[in-house]
Design an enzyme around this catalytic site. Structure first.
Site, short mmCIF file in Angstrom:
data_model
loop_
_atom_site.label_atom_id
_atom_site.label_comp_id
_atom_site.label_asym_id
_atom_site.label_seq_id
_atom_site.Cartn_x
_atom_site.Cartn_y
_atom_site.Cartn_z
N PRO A 426 36.86 28.28 40.91
CA PRO A 426 37.22 27.44 42.05
C PRO A 426 38.00 28.23 43.09
O PRO A 426 38.95 28.95 42.76
CB PRO A 426 38.11 26.35 41.43
CG PRO A 426 37.72 26.31 39.98
CD PRO A 426 37.37 27.73 39.64
N TYR A 585 50.45 22.22 41.18
CA TYR A 585 50.03 20.98 41.80
C TYR A 585 50.54 19.81 40.97
O TYR A 585 51.26 19.99 39.99
CB TYR A 585 48.52 20.99 42.01
CG TYR A 585 48.08 22.12 42.93
CD1 TYR A 585 48.62 22.22 44.22
CD2 TYR A 585 47.15 23.07 42.53
CE1 TYR A 585 48.24 23.26 45.07
CE2 TYR A 585 46.77 24.12 43.38
CZ TYR A 585 47.33 24.21 44.64
OH TYR A 585 46.97 25.23 45.48
N ARG A 633 42.18 23.02 33.56
CA ARG A 633 42.83 24.29 33.95
C ARG A 633 44.33 24.14 33.81
O ARG A 633 44.92 23.18 34.31
CB ARG A 633 42.47 24.70 35.38
CG ARG A 633 43.24 25.93 35.84
CD ARG A 633 42.73 26.52 37.14
NE ARG A 633 41.60 27.39 36.90
CZ ARG A 633 41.19 28.35 37.76
NH1 ARG A 633 41.85 28.54 38.90
NH2 ARG A 633 40.15 29.10 37.49
N ARG A 727 37.28 36.52 43.58
CA ARG A 727 37.08 37.49 44.66
C ARG A 727 35.77 38.28 44.55
O ARG A 727 35.14 38.56 45.58
CB ARG A 727 38.28 38.43 44.73
CG ARG A 727 39.52 37.76 45.31
CD ARG A 727 40.72 38.70 45.33
NE ARG A 727 41.90 38.10 45.95
CZ ARG A 727 42.76 37.32 45.31
NH1 ARG A 727 42.58 37.07 44.03
NH2 ARG A 727 43.80 36.80 45.94
#
Length: 779
Positions: A426, A585, A633, A727
């Site tokens: 993600p 988060y 996750r 990446r």
């Protein structure tokens, strides 16, 4: 360096290999130099037994001082094999190319070379205080080891960090030569212990090595290191034994490896390894070298190697620069990245041995492969070049069809079978409008689906407008958003058949209402802010908005937002759903003790901190189709004192698995702004490895996994089930297809789209095989 600036008086503190070799090089480069070495011990005093040097280091020695190289070459014992013995089964891997000699003999060679050049060697002599030497000498080299007094004298300048690790070990010797580098594992009633052994002195000609008794004079010599975790050492009673009793006990435990022979001591004592890192390596005309500057765990055999290479670099820099100060700066700039890389490999190796118990139940060949690749310096492809037969046997045992790299073997999660082990991780794109994914998302995700990965994940898709990180974040809280996602999943399923697409659902929590990444990551919006909510009213960093603590009613609302988003995700055609409980988060904020300060039923103990994330998971699992997998996750460490520990990460993973999670996506950090991550290649993988082996739940590893060789290595070693790469997929959308082409693989694990098949082989380039010079003339 000009003669006017060349250091003419050089003091060396410490008569180990690094200090002696630096002294010899500097004297050889300028015979007019006055070079003095202080060594507190006698010439023949030494700790340990044999030392290992690489071919690369020997090449540097040969170029800088052929006399020393010739003497070493005559003494070296060379061998290619590594034996790994576990549960009575020996696995042998060849082609590794080691060279070793006795530490005492190495010192003798360096003593002889120093004397022949005119270096003054002072034994049984404590060096004067560094401050005094710095006043009377042009250059002072502190090569006085891990406990460097010179370093400590200027600790405020060098700012050393000394980290002590979890295992006890002892250096011993054996009066015979192993016939390979040997690792032997002993599972005792007190816990697991390991032996590292290698030869450093040849048997006499005609002698049969290692396994058959012979006259002591015929047998050569080996270094033997016995290592175990501190709690095992304590439980086994070694703390109450003197050195002789410890050595006798070790010989009995590893009697099979030793053929019943005894072990011997040389100033041996049990100790724990210390990793030394310094913020600076020089102060004025004082410079650190070898273990005084840095240490690397013995399991990768780099201590003497690094010290000798330091000496080579220091001498070269002193020749190349116009002032000693510039030379010392250049020396540190040259050596620091090399040392940092070695220390990362050494840390990976020592942590593997610290957690050896996790791998004991692996199949024999996979265990051996795991051990050989533990530092990440030896990889699947590298090991195939060294020993193709061994590597192929590991692949067969793993279940790789002939000619199939591990990364292209299938993996099943619930009702979904992934055709390979590559996941597009993600990655937030910050390119949605009002939470609606558009053409950019179609092209971005569609391109990566066409690129061959087994699973393509969306960015974190937010469950409410208030749950966005930035105004550009995508959502699944409206029907219009769901329709836009359906357009993307339909494209993937139609144009990239066999590729699965997954959605990651999350809520920003206290890290929301911020600017787009390229406008200022985690920086608050200048205008248009929305109120934030979190487990506790703690801002992410100074200047961030303070969130409100969620009430019981708001907890219920958020849980329903997640469930509603999951229903939309199912209708949108996603194959897999991941719940984002990482990176600080909202749900991650409940899990970490640094961000959850609640005093109600949702804060305090880990079980209470888990309560709300598990409630959300249950609500989502209840509406997510039964046959479709769910993953979670997590951040397995906060990289900050007082944060989530590796042990807690295991319990968090175990709890989600008990509630029905099909895999755990193991990331780390980004929970608190003051984190201090230990970056490096595959640096997060050990956390995934531990969770996988302690819980039995499949894991997804992520974090600086950049090559197909890394993916093959991690999968085949059993450290992870899937590898997520971010990446590399930004750099190359067709990363997986190209990985197949570069490995010469074509099979069911990857499929080139029909329009792309003409590009399934690497394009031709210009010739690079120009004729080599035929003749060389000396000047």
């Amino acid at each position: 360096m000009t003669a006017a600036h060349r250091p003419l008086r050089v003091a060396v503190i410490g008569g180990g290999p690094g200090g002696l070799y630096a002294a010899a090089l500097l004297k050889r480069l300028d015979p007019a130099r006055e070079v003095t070495v202080w060594e507190r011990n006698a010439p023949d005093d030494t700790f340990g037994f044999g030392v290992v040097l690489s071919d690369e280091t020997l090449g540097g020695i040969e170029h800088a001082d052929p006399v020393v190289h010739a003497a070493l070459k005559n003494e070296f014992v060379r061998w290619d094999d590594i034996d790994i013995v576990h549960r009575g089964v020996r696995q042998t891997s060849g082609g590794h190319g080691f060279a070793a000699l006795g530490r005492r003999r190495l010192l003798q060679i360096l003593h002889e070379r120093c004397r022949s050049l005119g270096v003054e060697l002072r034994f049984h002599a404590e060096a004067p205080h560094p401050a005094r030497l710095m006043k009377t000498y042009d250059l002072v080299i502190a090569a006085d080891g891990v406990h460097s007094t010179a370093r400590e004298a200027y600790a405020e300048v060098f700012r050393p960090s000394v980290e002590e690790h979890r295992c006890r070990y002892i250096w011993l010797g054996a009066d015979f030569a192993f016939d390979a580098f040997r690792f032997e594992i002993a599972e005792t009633e007190h816990g697991v212990m390991q032996l590292h052994g290698y030869p450093y002195s040849r048997p006499t000609p005609g002698h049969q090595p290692a396994t058959k008794p012979a006259a002591p004079a015929d047998q050569g010599a080996s270094t033997v290191i016995v290592e175990m975790r501190e709690e095992v050492w304590q439980a086994a009673g070694f703390a109450e034994l003197d050195t002789a009793e410890s050595i006798e006990r070790c010989a009995k435990i590893f009697a099979d490896a030793l053929g019943g022979r005894p072990l011997r001591s040389n100033n041996s004592t049990w100790t724990t390894f210390r990793t030394v890192v310094n913020a600076r390596w020089s102060h004025g005309n004082l410079v650190l070298l070898g273990d005084a500057a840095h240490t690397a765990h013995f399991s990768i055999g780099s201590g003497t190697k690094l010290a000798v290479e330091d000496a080579l670099a220091l001498a070269a820099c002193l020749e190349e620069h116009s002032s000693p100060v510039d030379a010392l700066v250049a020396y540190e700039e040259e050596r620091r990245p090399v040392v940092a890389s070695t220390q990362r490999a050494a840390r990976a190796s020592l942590e593997w041995f610290e957690n050896l118990r996790l791998h004991l139940d692996q199949p024999a060949r996979q265990f051996a492969f795991n051990l050989l690749t533990r530092s990440r310096r030896v990889t699947h492809d590298n090991l195939r070049l060294r020993d193709a037969r061994f590597t192929e046997s590991v692949e067969r045992e793993f279940g790789c069809p002939p000619g199939t790299p591990p990364m292209f073997t299938p993996f099943r999660l619930r009702g979904l079978t992934l055709r390979n082990r590559v996941v597009v991780s993600p990655m937030d794109m910050y390119s949605a409008v009002d939470g609606v994914p558009g053409d950019f998302h179609l092209v971005h995700l569609g391109a990566r689906a066409l690129g061959g990965a087994g699973l393509v994940m969306t960015e974190m898709v937010c469950v409410s407008a208030e749950g966005r990180i930035t105004p550009g974040c995508a959502g699944l809280y409206t029907g219009r958003q769901a329709e836009a996602w359906r357009r993307i999943t339909d494209f993937v399923h139609a144009q990239a058949p066999g590729t699965a697409i997954g959605v990651q659902l999350g809520h920003s929590g206290r890290k929301g209402s911020t600017r787009l990444m390229w406008e200022g990551m985690d920086e608050p919006l200048e205008e248009g802010n929305w109120p934030l909510m979190a487990a506790s009213p703690i801002p992410y960093k100074p200047g961030s908005q303070t969130p409100r603590e969620l009430s019981r009613a708001q907890l219920t609302d958020v849980r329903e937002q997640f469930a509603s988003a999951a229903c939309r995700a199912a209708r949108s055609g996603f194959d897999l759903l991941e719940l984002h409980c990482a990176h600080g988060y909202l749900l991650s904020g409940f899990l970490s003790p640094l961000t959850n300060r609640r005093t109600d039923a949702y804060g305090g103990t880990l079980a209470r901190r888990l309560r709300f994330p598990l409630e959300v998971f249950d609500a989502v699992r209840a509406v997510w189709p039964e046959e479709r997998p769910m993953t979670v996750r997590i951040s397995a460490t906060d990289w900050a004192e007082g944060g989530t520990t590796a042990e807690e990460a295991v319990e968090i993973a175990r709890a989600f698995a008990a509630h029905g999670a099909d895999a755990i996506d193991v990331s780390t950090g980004q929970v608190v702004a003051e984190e201090r991550p230990q970056y490096g290649r595959s640096y997060q993988t050990p956390y995934a490895d531990r969770i996988r082996h302690e819980t039995g739940v499949p894991v997804i590893a992520v974090g600086a996994i950049s090559s197909w060789d890394d993916v093959n290595s991690l999968i085949l070693a059993g450290r992870t089930d899937l590898c997520a790469l971010a990446r590399p997929h930004l750099y190359d959308p067709h990363w997986t297809l190209h990985a197949a082409a570069e490995q010469g693989y074509s099979g069911p694990g990857v499929a080139w789209p029909a329009p792309y098949r003409a590009g399934s082989r690497r394009p031709q380039t210009g010739r690079t095989d120009a004729p080599k010079p035929r003749l060389a003339f000396s000047s």
